[in-house]
Design a protein around this motif. Structure first.
Motif, PDB file in Angstrom:
ATOM      1  N   ALA A  67      12.425  73.983  28.101  1.00 12.89           N
ATOM      2  CA  ALA A  67      13.789  73.956  27.564  1.00 12.89           C
ATOM      3  C   ALA A  67      14.670  72.992  28.354  1.00 12.89           C
ATOM      4  N   LEU A  68      14.533  72.990  29.662  1.00 12.38           N
ATOM      5  CA  LEU A  68      15.345  72.088  30.474  1.00 12.38           C
ATOM      6  C   LEU A  68      14.986  70.630  30.200  1.00 12.38           C
ATOM      7  N   ARG A  69      13.725  70.384  29.856  1.00  7.48           N
ATOM      8  CA  ARG A  69      13.343  69.019  29.488  1.00  7.48           C
ATOM      9  C   ARG A  69      13.993  68.603  28.172  1.00  7.48           C
ATOM     10  N   THR A  70      14.074  69.530  27.217  1.00  8.46           N
ATOM     11  CA  THR A  70      14.732  69.185  25.946  1.00  8.46           C
ATOM     12  C   THR A  70      16.228  69.003  26.147  1.00  8.46           C
ATOM     13  N   LEU A  71      16.786  69.723  27.112  1.00  7.51           N
ATOM     14  CA  LEU A  71      18.214  69.577  27.359  1.00  7.51           C
ATOM     15  C   LEU A  71      18.525  68.173  27.867  1.00  7.51           C
ATOM     16  N   ARG A  72      17.595  67.598  28.623  1.00  8.07           N
ATOM     17  CA  ARG A  72      17.786  66.235  29.110  1.00  8.07           C
ATOM     18  C   ARG A  72      17.533  65.207  27.996  1.00  8.07           C
ATOM     19  N   SER A  73      16.503  65.447  27.202  1.00  5.45           N
ATOM     20  CA  SER A  73      16.161  64.467  26.162  1.00  5.45           C
ATOM     21  C   SER A  73      17.079  64.569  24.953  1.00  5.45           C
ATOM     22  N   GLY A  74      17.628  65.769  24.707  1.00  9.21           N
ATOM     23  CA  GLY A  74      18.474  65.980  23.541  1.00  9.21           C
ATOM     24  C   GLY A  74      17.703  66.169  22.251  1.00  9.21           C
ATOM     25  N   GLU A  75      16.359  66.286  22.335  1.00  4.88           N
ATOM     26  CA  GLU A  75      15.531  66.403  21.131  1.00  4.88           C
ATOM     27  C   GLU A  75      14.901  67.794  21.029  1.00  4.88           C
ATOM     28  N   ILE A 114       7.466  78.743  19.931  1.00  4.34           N
ATOM     29  CA  ILE A 114       8.897  78.912  20.156  1.00  4.34           C
ATOM     30  C   ILE A 114       9.606  77.599  19.867  1.00  4.34           C
ATOM     31  N   PHE A 115      10.623  77.671  19.016  1.00  2.00           N
ATOM     32  CA  PHE A 115      11.394  76.469  18.688  1.00  2.00           C
ATOM     33  C   PHE A 115      12.535  76.330  19.685  1.00  2.00           C
ATOM     34  N   LEU A 116      12.593  75.170  20.352  1.00  2.00           N
ATOM     35  CA  LEU A 116      13.613  74.895  21.360  1.00  2.00           C
ATOM     36  C   LEU A 116      14.621  73.909  20.785  1.00  2.00           C
ATOM     37  N   GLU A 117      15.858  74.334  20.703  1.00  2.00           N
ATOM     38  CA  GLU A 117      16.916  73.513  20.106  1.00  2.00           C
ATOM     39  C   GLU A 117      18.023  73.274  21.129  1.00  2.00           C
ATOM     40  N   PRO A 118      18.108  72.065  21.700  1.00  2.00           N
ATOM     41  CA  PRO A 118      19.192  71.788  22.643  1.00  2.00           C
ATOM     42  C   PRO A 118      20.513  71.630  21.912  1.00  2.00           C
ATOM     43  N   LEU A 119      21.530  72.293  22.401  1.00  3.02           N
ATOM     44  CA  LEU A 119      22.850  72.256  21.769  1.00  3.02           C
ATOM     45  C   LEU A 119      23.843  71.667  22.765  1.00  3.02           C
ATOM     46  N   GLN A 120      24.204  70.420  22.513  1.00  6.52           N
ATOM     47  CA  GLN A 120      25.127  69.715  23.383  1.00  6.52           C
ATOM     48  C   GLN A 120      26.563  69.947  22.914  1.00  6.52           C
ATOM     49  N   PRO A 121      27.521  69.914  23.836  1.00  6.63           N
ATOM     50  CA  PRO A 121      28.924  70.113  23.442  1.00  6.63           C
ATOM     51  C   PRO A 121      29.397  69.017  22.488  1.00  6.63           C
ATOM     52  N   SER A 252      25.346  60.992  27.243  1.00  5.45           N
ATOM     53  CA  SER A 252      25.033  62.330  26.719  1.00  5.45           C
ATOM     54  C   SER A 252      23.688  62.857  27.160  1.00  5.45           C
ATOM     55  N   VAL A 253      22.674  61.968  27.281  1.00  9.24           N
ATOM     56  CA  VAL A 253      21.340  62.423  27.689  1.00  9.24           C
ATOM     57  C   VAL A 253      21.189  62.379  29.194  1.00  9.24           C
ATOM     58  N   GLU A 254      21.580  61.231  29.804  1.00 11.84           N
ATOM     59  CA  GLU A 254      21.334  61.067  31.230  1.00 11.84           C
ATOM     60  C   GLU A 254      22.209  61.954  32.095  1.00 11.84           C
ATOM     61  N   GLU A 255      23.431  62.286  31.610  1.00  9.03           N
ATOM     62  CA  GLU A 255      24.389  62.949  32.475  1.00  9.03           C
ATOM     63  C   GLU A 255      24.465  64.456  32.260  1.00  9.03           C
ATOM     64  N   VAL A 256      23.516  65.077  31.542  1.00 11.92           N
ATOM     65  CA  VAL A 256      23.524  66.527  31.421  1.00 11.92           C
ATOM     66  C   VAL A 256      23.409  67.122  32.815  1.00 11.92           C
ATOM     67  N   ASP A 257      24.298  68.049  33.131  1.00  8.28           N
ATOM     68  CA  ASP A 257      24.391  68.557  34.491  1.00  8.28           C
ATOM     69  C   ASP A 257      23.336  69.625  34.749  1.00  8.28           C
ATOM     70  N   VAL A 258      22.094  69.183  34.916  1.00  5.14           N
ATOM     71  CA  VAL A 258      21.011  70.078  35.310  1.00  5.14           C
ATOM     72  C   VAL A 258      20.900  69.979  36.816  1.00  5.14           C
ATOM     73  N   ALA A 259      21.190  71.065  37.492  1.00  7.20           N
ATOM     74  CA  ALA A 259      21.238  71.030  38.949  1.00  7.20           C
ATOM     75  C   ALA A 259      19.903  70.590  39.523  1.00  7.20           C
ATOM     76  N   PRO A 260      19.909  69.607  40.436  1.00  9.90           N
ATOM     77  CA  PRO A 260      18.649  69.086  40.965  1.00  9.90           C
ATOM     78  C   PRO A 260      17.853  70.107  41.734  1.00  9.90           C
ATOM     79  N   GLU A 261      18.536  71.085  42.351  1.00  3.70           N
ATOM     80  CA  GLU A 261      17.789  72.058  43.126  1.00  3.70           C
ATOM     81  C   GLU A 261      17.231  73.178  42.266  1.00  3.70           C
TER      82      GLU A 261
END
Length: 317
Positions: A67-75, A114-121, A252-261
């Motif tokens: 899911a976190l990978r889809t959040l970065r890719s937006g797909e 499981i269908f993973l759907e990233p929802l960006q603001p 929108s894709v590169e700057e999703v705030d996924v904490a590095p740690e």
């Protein structure tokens, strides 16, 4: 409908209203003895938190990673989880167009899709001013699906407006420009545009030398908008929105705030061999060596701590 569904729907509405990105994970197929059922849903936030239910601890760990990978890719992605070896026999996820198959050795005999759907603001654009260009921006923005916040004076723009915005356009013709521009730069707003002639725009930037350094002033685009030969207020608004789109899409894709740690770090469970996402709440152990070990569930951690040397050898082989 699951009893938890209304709560998750309310939570999704809350996150959407706060402009918080997340992934909606929905079970579309389950083969017993998997504990999840079709329709079960969870939300995965950028910090790795999982709210809802899409299976036990092992399935949840796999869902978190993907899911976190889809959040970065937006797909969006269809995630297939099975205890069986993946088709290529390497043990690594098998990626197809729109789908990924993952071998989960912890899954007790069942299978899940499981269908993973990233929802960006929805992009939020703050417009300062009551000029014809400002009115045109307010009219055209919603057509793009953008949320437009209008303000007639600097006092009408809150820190929350700037912190959650993708763009600020100042079209007030000299009224209250400087404080808002400084606040937007300091808030890290991706696009900051000042509607002004080249000469007046340069003068405004020169007047900000005490508040902003050269690199910060360079972030303010003036004259705002892409050069398309625009003349009318409507045409200028289109050129500005085109520049906003260009900036928003690049961030929108590169700057999703996924904490590095948390969300961007994975580790291999030394007991079961599963890839897990290192996030708040991920089980770990400092037993048996200098290196911290992460686990898909408390059961694997307990098995490791009974005999750390054995699992360390297996992990190294």
């Amino acid at each position: 409908m699951s009893p938890a569904a209304p709560l998750l729907e309310a939570r999704m509405a809350e996150l959407t209203g706060r402009h918080v990105p997340f992934v909606k994970a929905t079970v579309v197929r389950a083969r017993r003895p998997a504990s999840a059922r079709p329709g079960d849903t969870a939300l995965v936030l950028a910090d790795g938190r999982v709210e809802g239910f899409v299976g036990g601890a092992c399935a949840e760990a796999t869902v978190r990673v993907q899911a976190l990978r889809t959040l970065r890719s937006g797909e969006s992605l269809l995630l297939r989880i099975s205890p069986q070896e993946t088709a290529d026999g390497t043990g690594e996820p098998v990626v197809e167009e729109g789908a990924v198959s993952v071998a989960n050795p912890c899954l007790s005999g069942g299978e899940l899709e499981i269908f993973l759907e990233p929802l960006q603001p929805v992009p939020r654009v703050v417009v300062l001013g009551e000029s014809p260009i400002a009115h045109s921006l307010a009219a055209f923005g919603p057509v793009l699906g953008y949320e437009i916040t209008e303000a007639s004076g600097a006092d009408g723009i809150t820190p929350e407006d700037l912190a959650g915005s993708q763009a600020l356009v100042v079209a007030s013709h000299g009224r209250g420009e400087e404080p808002v521009l400084v606040s937007a730069v300091r808030a890290g707003v991706p696009y900051i545009g000042l509607v002004a002639s080249p000469r007046r725009g340069a003068a405004v930037l020169d007047g900000l030398t005490h508040e902003l350094d050269a690199e910060q002033r360079a972030r303010i685009r003036t004259p705002a908008g892409l050069w398309i030969g625009a003349r009318t207020p409507g045409e200028i608004a289109v050129s500005i929105l085109a520049e906003v789109i260009q900036t928003v899409r690049s961030h929108s894709v590169e700057e999703v705030d996924v904490a590095p740690e948390t969300g961007s770090v994975t580790a291999v469970d030394p007991v079961c061999g599963m890839t897990v996402s290192v996030a708040d709440g991920t089980p770990y152990s400092d037993e048996g060596g200098d290196e911290r070990r992460w686990f898909c569930c408390a059961g694997c951690r307990a098995a490791y701590e009974k005999d750390p040397a054995r699992h360390a050898k297996a992990d190294a082989s």
